[in-house]
Design a protein around this motif. Structure first.
Motif, PDB file in Angstrom:
ATOM      1  N   UNK A  19       0.909  -1.196   0.011  1.00 35.42           N
ATOM      2  CA  UNK A  19       0.038   0.014  -0.175  1.00 35.42           C
ATOM      3  C   UNK A  19       0.812   1.220   0.007  1.00 35.42           C
ATOM      4  N   UNK A  20       1.820   1.310   0.968  1.00 34.81           N
ATOM      5  CA  UNK A  20       2.769   2.313   0.902  1.00 34.81           C
ATOM      6  C   UNK A  20       3.681   2.600  -0.345  1.00 34.81           C
ATOM      7  N   UNK A  21       3.945   1.602  -1.007  1.00 29.14           N
ATOM      8  CA  UNK A  21       4.678   1.651  -2.427  1.00 29.14           C
ATOM      9  C   UNK A  21       5.922   2.496  -2.082  1.00 29.14           C
ATOM     10  N   UNK A  22       6.496   3.399  -2.802  1.00 27.54           N
ATOM     11  CA  UNK A  22       7.452   4.072  -2.657  1.00 27.54           C
ATOM     12  C   UNK A  22       7.698   4.856  -1.371  1.00 27.54           C
ATOM     13  N   UNK A  23       6.535   5.110  -0.926  1.00 27.77           N
ATOM     14  CA  UNK A  23       6.468   5.852   0.531  1.00 27.77           C
ATOM     15  C   UNK A  23       7.024   5.203   1.499  1.00 27.77           C
ATOM     16  N   UNK A  24       7.249   3.921   1.601  1.00 26.20           N
ATOM     17  CA  UNK A  24       7.525   3.267   2.655  1.00 26.20           C
ATOM     18  C   UNK A  24       8.942   3.334   3.280  1.00 26.20           C
ATOM     19  N   UNK A  25       9.865   3.694   2.283  1.00 28.35           N
ATOM     20  CA  UNK A  25      11.238   4.022   2.737  1.00 28.35           C
ATOM     21  C   UNK A  25      11.345   5.296   3.443  1.00 28.35           C
ATOM     22  N   UNK A  26      10.353   6.226   3.085  1.00 30.50           N
ATOM     23  CA  UNK A  26      10.608   7.423   3.956  1.00 30.50           C
ATOM     24  C   UNK A  26       9.493   7.446   5.258  1.00 30.50           C
ATOM     25  N   UNK A  27       8.784   6.632   5.282  1.00 28.50           N
ATOM     26  CA  UNK A  27       7.758   6.349   6.404  1.00 28.50           C
ATOM     27  C   UNK A  27       8.401   5.961   7.555  1.00 28.50           C
ATOM     28  N   UNK A  28       8.720   7.000   8.892  1.00 26.05           N
ATOM     29  CA  UNK A  28       9.355   6.524   9.799  1.00 26.05           C
ATOM     30  C   UNK A  28       8.617   5.554  10.936  1.00 26.05           C
ATOM     31  N   UNK A  29       7.378   5.975  11.013  1.00 17.94           N
ATOM     32  CA  UNK A  29       6.329   5.037  11.563  1.00 17.94           C
ATOM     33  C   UNK A  29       6.363   3.662  11.229  1.00 17.94           C
ATOM     34  N   UNK A  30       6.388   3.734  10.020  1.00 13.56           N
ATOM     35  CA  UNK A  30       6.209   2.114   9.274  1.00 13.56           C
ATOM     36  C   UNK A  30       7.442   1.492   9.491  1.00 13.56           C
ATOM     37  N   UNK A  31       8.680   2.345   9.334  1.00 13.83           N
ATOM     38  CA  UNK A  31      10.050   1.492   9.384  1.00 13.83           C
ATOM     39  C   UNK A  31      10.140   1.149  10.946  1.00 13.83           C
TER      40      UNK A  31
END
Length: 205
Positions: free
Chosen positions: A148-160
Motif C-alpha cells: 500500500x505504501x509503495x515508494x513512500x515506505x522507505x521514508x515512512x518512519x512510523x512504518x520503518x
C-alpha cells in the motif's frame, strides 16, 4: 470582444488584412488569454454566430462580475485546500470555468484521505496482531501495508519503526519457541530413558 481581448493580451486576436481577419474570425477560435475569466468572456463575445454572442454591455458586465466572484472563491478554496473548501466551491459554482480544475483537486484530496485512512488501519491491525503474538497474520498484514505504501515506505518512519519491532519480536518469539521445543525434546528423551530403565529393571527381576 476584440477590445476586451486586446486590453488583456496587448494584441488583437486575429491579424492580417481585413479579409484575412474576417476569414480567421469565421474559421479559427481566438487564442487563449489570461486570466481565465477574461478568456471566458472574450470567447462569448467572439462567438462565430451573432446570436450566440453576449447581448449588450450590461450582460457583459454582469458576466464579468460573476466570473470575478468565482475567481475570488476559487483563490480562497485553493488557499484552504481542503475537501470541505473544494466541495463548497463546486456546490456554489457547478458547471463553471474552474469546475474541471476544482473537481480534479477534490478527487486528489479524497484519494489522499482514503490512502491515509487505509495506512492507519493496516498499521493498527499489525500492532494488534503483534500484541496477540499472532506473528504469522501480522506478517501478512505487514506485507499488505508495504504494498500500500509503495515508494513512500522507505521514508515512512512510523512504518520503518513498526517493521523493525516486528522483526525483533518475531526473532525473540522464534528463539523462545526454539528453547521450548528443545526443552520438550529433552523432557521426552528423559521420559524415554526412564521407561527404558524401568523395563530393564523389570526384565532383570
Amino acid at each position: 470582444g476584440v477590445i476586451l481581448f486586446e486590453l488583456a493580451d496587448g494584441d488583437v486576436p486575429f491579424d492580417g488584412t481585413p479579409e484575412q481577419v474576417r476569414r480567421k474570425h469565421r474559421e479559427i477560435d481566438p487564442p487563449s488569454v489570461r486570466p481565465k475569466w477574461v478568456e471566458s468572456v472574450t470567447e462569448r463575445c467572439l462567438k462565430k454566430e451573432p446570436e450566440d454572442r453576449l447581448e449588450g454591455i450590461g450582460r457583459l458586465l454582469e458576466l464579468v462580475d460573476k466570473d470575478e466572484e468565482e475567481e475570488a472563491d476559487f483563490a480562497q478554496a485553493k488557499e484552504k485546500d481542503t475537501i470541505e473548501a473544494w466541495e463548497d466551491f463546486l456546490a456554489k459554482w457547478p458547471r463553471r470555468l474552474r469546475e474541471p480544475e476544482a473537481s480534479a483537486r477534490l478527487e486528489e484530496l479524497r484519494r489522499k484521505k482514503e490512502w491515509k485512512e487505509t495506512r492507519a488501519k493496516l498499521m493498527q491491525r499489525v500492532q494488534t496482531l503483534m500484541e496477540a503474538e499472532d506473528y504469522h497474520e501480522a506478517g501478512a498484514v505487514l506485507e499488505r501495508l508495504t504494498e500500500h505504501l509503495g515508494e513512500e515506505a522507505s521514508g515512512d518512519r512510523e512504518y520503518q519503526t513498526l517493521r523493525r519491532r516486528y522483526r525483533e519480536q518475531t526473532q525473540e518469539w522464534e528463539e523462545q519457541w526454539a528453547e521450548k521445543r528443545q526443552s520438550l525434546i529433552d523432557e521426552t528423551l528423559e521420559l524415554v530413558e526412564e521407561r527404558k530403565i524401568s523395563r530393564a529393571e523389570k526384565t532383570v527381576k
